[in-house]
Design an enzyme around this catalytic site. Structure first.
Site, PDB file in Angstrom:
ATOM      1  N   HIS A   1       3.387   7.426   5.434  1.00  0.00           N
ATOM      2  CA  HIS A   1       3.789   6.095   4.955  1.00  0.00           C
ATOM      3  C   HIS A   1       3.073   5.765   3.650  1.00  0.00           C
ATOM      4  O   HIS A   1       3.700   5.370   2.657  1.00  0.00           O
ATOM      5  CB  HIS A   1       3.451   5.064   6.032  1.00  0.00           C
ATOM      6  N   GLU A   2       1.756   5.944   3.652  1.00  0.00           N
ATOM      7  CA  GLU A   2       0.985   5.610   2.456  1.00  0.00           C
ATOM      8  C   GLU A   2       1.264   6.578   1.306  1.00  0.00           C
ATOM      9  O   GLU A   2       1.222   6.195   0.134  1.00  0.00           O
ATOM     10  CB  GLU A   2      -0.510   5.579   2.780  1.00  0.00           C
TER      11      GLU A   2
ATOM     12  N   HIS B   1       4.206   5.385  -0.659  1.00  0.00           N
ATOM     13  CA  HIS B   1       3.804   4.356  -1.621  1.00  0.00           C
ATOM     14  C   HIS B   1       3.134   4.984  -2.847  1.00  0.00           C
ATOM     15  O   HIS B   1       3.430   4.601  -3.985  1.00  0.00           O
ATOM     16  CB  HIS B   1       2.841   3.369  -0.964  1.00  0.00           C
TER      17      HIS B   1
END
Length: 246
Positions: A110-111, A114
């Site tokens: 997820h990170e 980003h």
């Protein structure tokens, strides 16, 4: 001759076993339950390098990734300081050490999405989870069998660390949903530093009184002088947190 044959057969068996294990690793979903036994405590940097090569075309080589031993209100955070600046990922050790391996994998991915959007200047949606984010999220989920989502809800782990409690003695103590309670992982009393403080003062006007803290916390703090806390706003820094609570 018989001895040589025995040795050769043993070596072949060992080779076949290693080859089978490698093949299993290569075909397993990233979140297959068997990983909990094969690699229950993965190396964070190793996972990052592997995922960068497999899913982000090696573009995240300059991104820093580290465990955070003190981050208790969010599972993961990705910070980026302007165009061409430092991109940093922090993963919460206190929250994820209670969770299955797959939660670490999905939080890290997820990170990393980003981070990829940040460094490629494709982070057009400042809310963080717009079409570009979802496009990569669905792509990686299809490839890996993972279930990366927009938000993770590690409520039980977050609650475990929220051991400093205050309660308002004003009218809001009788109102849903909080009934005047504020619970935090750190000993930071509600104050004007909170974004909701002015609204509370206007609508309620009560005083927050501390009603609970970790056992022996007051004794540990005796003899120490607390330093004032200062906050600095860096307008050139954009930070995304995967999960946060007041």
């Amino acid at each position: 001759m018989d001895e040589d044959l025995t040795v050769a057969l043993r070596l072949q068996e060992e080779w076949d076993a290693r080859a089978a294990k490698r093949a299993a690793r290569e075909t397993l979903s990233l979140v297959d339950p068997s990983w909990e036994l094969l690699d229950p405590n993965p190396n964070l940097q190793g996972l990052f390098v592997q995922f960068n090569d497999c899913f982000f075309w090696g573009r995240l080589g300059a991104v820093e990734v580290k465990w955070s031993p003190r981050m208790t209100l969010c599972a993961g955070i990705c910070s980026y300081e302007g165009r061409g600046g430092m991109c940093s990922i922090r993963i919460s050790e206190p929250l994820l050490k209670f969770r299955p391996r797959k939660d670490l994998v999905e939080t890290l991915l997820h990170e990393m999405i980003h981070a990829y959007l940040f460094i490629t200047n494709n982070d057009k949606d400042r809310e963080g989870h717009g079409p570009e984010f979802c496009k990569h999220m669905h792509r990686i989920n299809r490839l890996t069998g993972a279930n990366i989502t927009v938000h993770h809800t590690f409520h039980s782990e977050v609650e475990e660390y929220r051991r400093h409690w205050w309660r308002c003695n004003g009218p809001c103590q009788h109102k849903q949903p909080y009934y005047g309670y504020v619970k935090r992982a750190t000993n930071r009393a509600p104050s004007a530093h909170d974004s909701w403080w002015a609204e509370h003062q206007k609508a309620c006007g009560g005083t927050y009184i501390k009603i609970k803290e970790p056992e022996n916390y007051s004794k540990k703090g005796k003899g120490k002088t607390k330093q004032p806390v200062s906050t600095v706003e860096n307008k050139g820094t954009f930070t995304h947190t995967l999960l946060s609570f007041l």
